[in-house]
Design a protein around this motif. Structure first.
Motif, PDB file in Angstrom:
ATOM      1  N   CYS A  12       4.169  -4.458  -0.616  1.00 12.32           N
ATOM      2  CA  CYS A  12       5.110  -5.583  -0.603  1.00 12.32           C
ATOM      3  C   CYS A  12       6.253  -5.343   0.381  1.00 12.32           C
ATOM      4  CB  CYS A  12       5.680  -5.803  -1.999  1.00 12.32           C
ATOM      5  SG  CYS A  12       4.458  -6.391  -3.179  1.00 12.32           S
ATOM      6  N   LYS A  15       5.232  -5.948   3.786  1.00 14.48           N
ATOM      7  CA  LYS A  15       4.651  -7.295   3.942  1.00 14.48           C
ATOM      8  C   LYS A  15       3.234  -7.224   4.509  1.00 14.48           C
ATOM      9  CE  LYS A  15       9.079  -9.475   4.241  1.00 14.48           C
ATOM     10  NZ  LYS A  15      10.087 -10.129   4.984  1.00 14.48           N
ATOM     11  N   GLN A  17      -0.984  -7.373   4.486  1.00 16.15           N
ATOM     12  CA  GLN A  17      -1.988  -8.338   4.066  1.00 16.15           C
ATOM     13  C   GLN A  17      -3.339  -7.653   4.065  1.00 16.15           C
ATOM     14  OE1 GLN A  17      -1.843 -11.929   6.348  1.00 16.15           O
ATOM     15  NE2 GLN A  17       0.245 -12.378   5.750  1.00 16.15           N
ATOM     16  N   GLY A  48       5.096  -9.194  -0.190  1.00 14.85           N
ATOM     17  CA  GLY A  48       6.370  -9.742   0.252  1.00 14.85           C
ATOM     18  C   GLY A  48       7.401  -9.597  -0.844  1.00 14.85           C
TER      19      GLY A  48
END
Length: 164
Positions: A12, A15, A17, A48
């Motif tokens: 997180c 950020k 993916q 995030g």
């Protein structure tokens, strides 16, 4: 089940993916709800923070599984599609506190970990997207039989014929 382990808080913070695909056959609980073990679930995960700065994961799952129709007891394809927002907490107490602050039923607060296996999250989301009692809109047997098979014979007409 093949494990996909992440450090949830770092995921997180950075950020990050990730995305992938898991076969239904590798998810025991989901496979138990299906007619066969065919199909796969595609997923994507994004890290995030929410508006208050709490670490947050956004998870999307989609795919096709075969369920049992509760009317005709035959296989029926079902499109799984779900998106979840998961706020991370360090422990249960923090999770309860964050949940009270957020006061939003659409956001789940879960306890994160440095060795967090997201394959369980993916399976949970897919399971939650399944209907409680899956049913065809129109069962295949009804389509073949046509409207004549759906006409009911009045029990009084049967009695009328017995009287003769």
């Amino acid at each position: 089940m093949s494990a996909f382990v992440i450090d949830a808080f770092e995921f997180c913070r950075l950020k990050e993916q990730a995305e992938g695909e898991l076969p239904v056959a590798e998810m025991a609980r989901l496979a138990g709800e299906t007619v066969d073990r065919a199909g796969s679930i595609k997923w994507s995960l994004a890290g995030g923070a929410d508006k208050l700065g709490h670490p947050q994961l956004k998870l999307s799952v989609s795919g096709r599984v075969n369920l049992v129709c509760q009317r005709c007891l035959t296989a029926m394809p079902f499109e799984v599609s779900s998106e979840s927002v998961l706020v991370l907490a360090k422990d249960e107490e923090s999770a309860d506190a964050i949940e009270e602050v957020l006061d939003d039923e659409s956001i789940d607060v879960i306890v994160g970990d440095e060795a967090f296996d997201i394959s369980y999250l993916i399976e949970d989301d897919a399971l939650l997207a399944l209907p409680v009692a899956p049913k065809h809109d129109v069962c295949p047997a009804q389509e073949v039989a046509g409207p004549a098979a759906t006409e009911k014979v009045s029990p009084f007409s049967v009695l009328k014929n017995l009287k003769r």
